[in-house]
Design a protein around this motif. Sequence first.
Motif, short mmCIF file in Angstrom:
data_model
loop_
_atom_site.label_atom_id
_atom_site.label_comp_id
_atom_site.label_asym_id
_atom_site.label_seq_id
_atom_site.Cartn_x
_atom_site.Cartn_y
_atom_site.Cartn_z
N VAL A 142 -17.28 14.52 10.55
CA VAL A 142 -18.69 14.25 10.82
C VAL A 142 -19.19 13.13 9.90
N VAL A 143 -18.86 13.21 8.61
CA VAL A 143 -19.29 12.19 7.65
C VAL A 143 -18.63 10.87 7.99
N TYR A 144 -17.35 10.87 8.29
CA TYR A 144 -16.63 9.64 8.59
C TYR A 144 -17.17 8.98 9.86
N ASP A 145 -17.46 9.79 10.87
CA ASP A 145 -17.95 9.24 12.14
C ASP A 145 -19.31 8.56 11.99
N LYS A 146 -20.10 9.01 11.01
CA LYS A 146 -21.41 8.39 10.79
C LYS A 146 -21.22 6.99 10.25
N ASN A 203 -5.62 14.18 10.22
CA ASN A 203 -6.38 15.26 10.84
C ASN A 203 -7.42 15.76 9.84
N LEU A 204 -8.57 15.11 9.87
CA LEU A 204 -9.63 15.45 8.93
C LEU A 204 -10.25 16.80 9.24
N PRO A 205 -10.71 17.52 8.21
CA PRO A 205 -11.49 18.73 8.45
C PRO A 205 -12.77 18.34 9.20
N LYS A 206 -13.32 19.29 9.98
CA LYS A 206 -14.49 19.01 10.78
C LYS A 206 -15.64 18.41 9.98
N GLU A 207 -15.89 18.94 8.78
CA GLU A 207 -16.98 18.45 7.93
C GLU A 207 -16.76 16.99 7.52
N ALA A 208 -15.54 16.66 7.19
CA ALA A 208 -15.22 15.29 6.80
C ALA A 208 -15.30 14.34 7.99
N VAL A 226 0.83 -1.21 0.00
CA VAL A 226 0.00 0.00 0.00
C VAL A 226 0.86 1.25 0.00
N MET A 227 0.54 2.15 -0.93
CA MET A 227 1.18 3.45 -1.04
C MET A 227 0.12 4.50 -0.70
N GLU A 228 0.48 5.53 0.02
CA GLU A 228 -0.43 6.62 0.39
C GLU A 228 -1.58 6.17 1.30
N PRO A 229 -1.32 5.34 2.30
CA PRO A 229 -2.42 4.87 3.16
C PRO A 229 -3.10 6.00 3.93
N VAL A 230 -2.38 7.07 4.22
CA VAL A 230 -2.99 8.21 4.91
C VAL A 230 -2.94 9.47 4.04
N LYS A 231 -2.79 9.27 2.74
CA LYS A 231 -2.85 10.34 1.74
C LYS A 231 -1.98 11.54 2.11
N GLY A 232 -0.69 11.26 2.29
CA GLY A 232 0.24 12.32 2.63
C GLY A 232 -0.08 13.00 3.95
N SER A 233 -0.60 12.26 4.90
CA SER A 233 -1.04 12.66 6.25
C SER A 233 -2.36 13.44 6.25
N ASN A 234 -2.97 13.63 5.09
CA ASN A 234 -4.24 14.35 5.02
C ASN A 234 -5.39 13.60 5.70
N LEU A 235 -5.25 12.29 5.89
CA LEU A 235 -6.31 11.53 6.52
C LEU A 235 -6.13 11.42 8.03
#
Length: 77
Positions: free
Chosen positions: A73-77, A66-71, A55-64
């Motif tokens: 909320v969607v992920y937690d659902k 610390n998700l933005p608040k909006e994201a 696997v390459m980019e498992p956390v998308k360059g660390s972007n995954l």
Amino acid sequence: MSFHDKADVLDMILTENPDIEVVQIQFNYVDYEDPAIQSKACYEVCRKHNKSVIVMEPVKGSNLVNLPKEAKVVYDK
């Protein structure tokens, strides 16, 4: 091999080069069904050819990490 193209190209490469043992692909939950990256489709090609996956980019360059608040909320659902 490290792969950075579409699933049909990967299928062609693995068909023509059955000696390849392992394929490194970009793979994370954001890119899984992204039509430009085709993570899911590339993974399925690897499985079709019975190839191990790195696997390459498992956390998308660390972007995954610390998700933005909006994201979040969607992920937690």
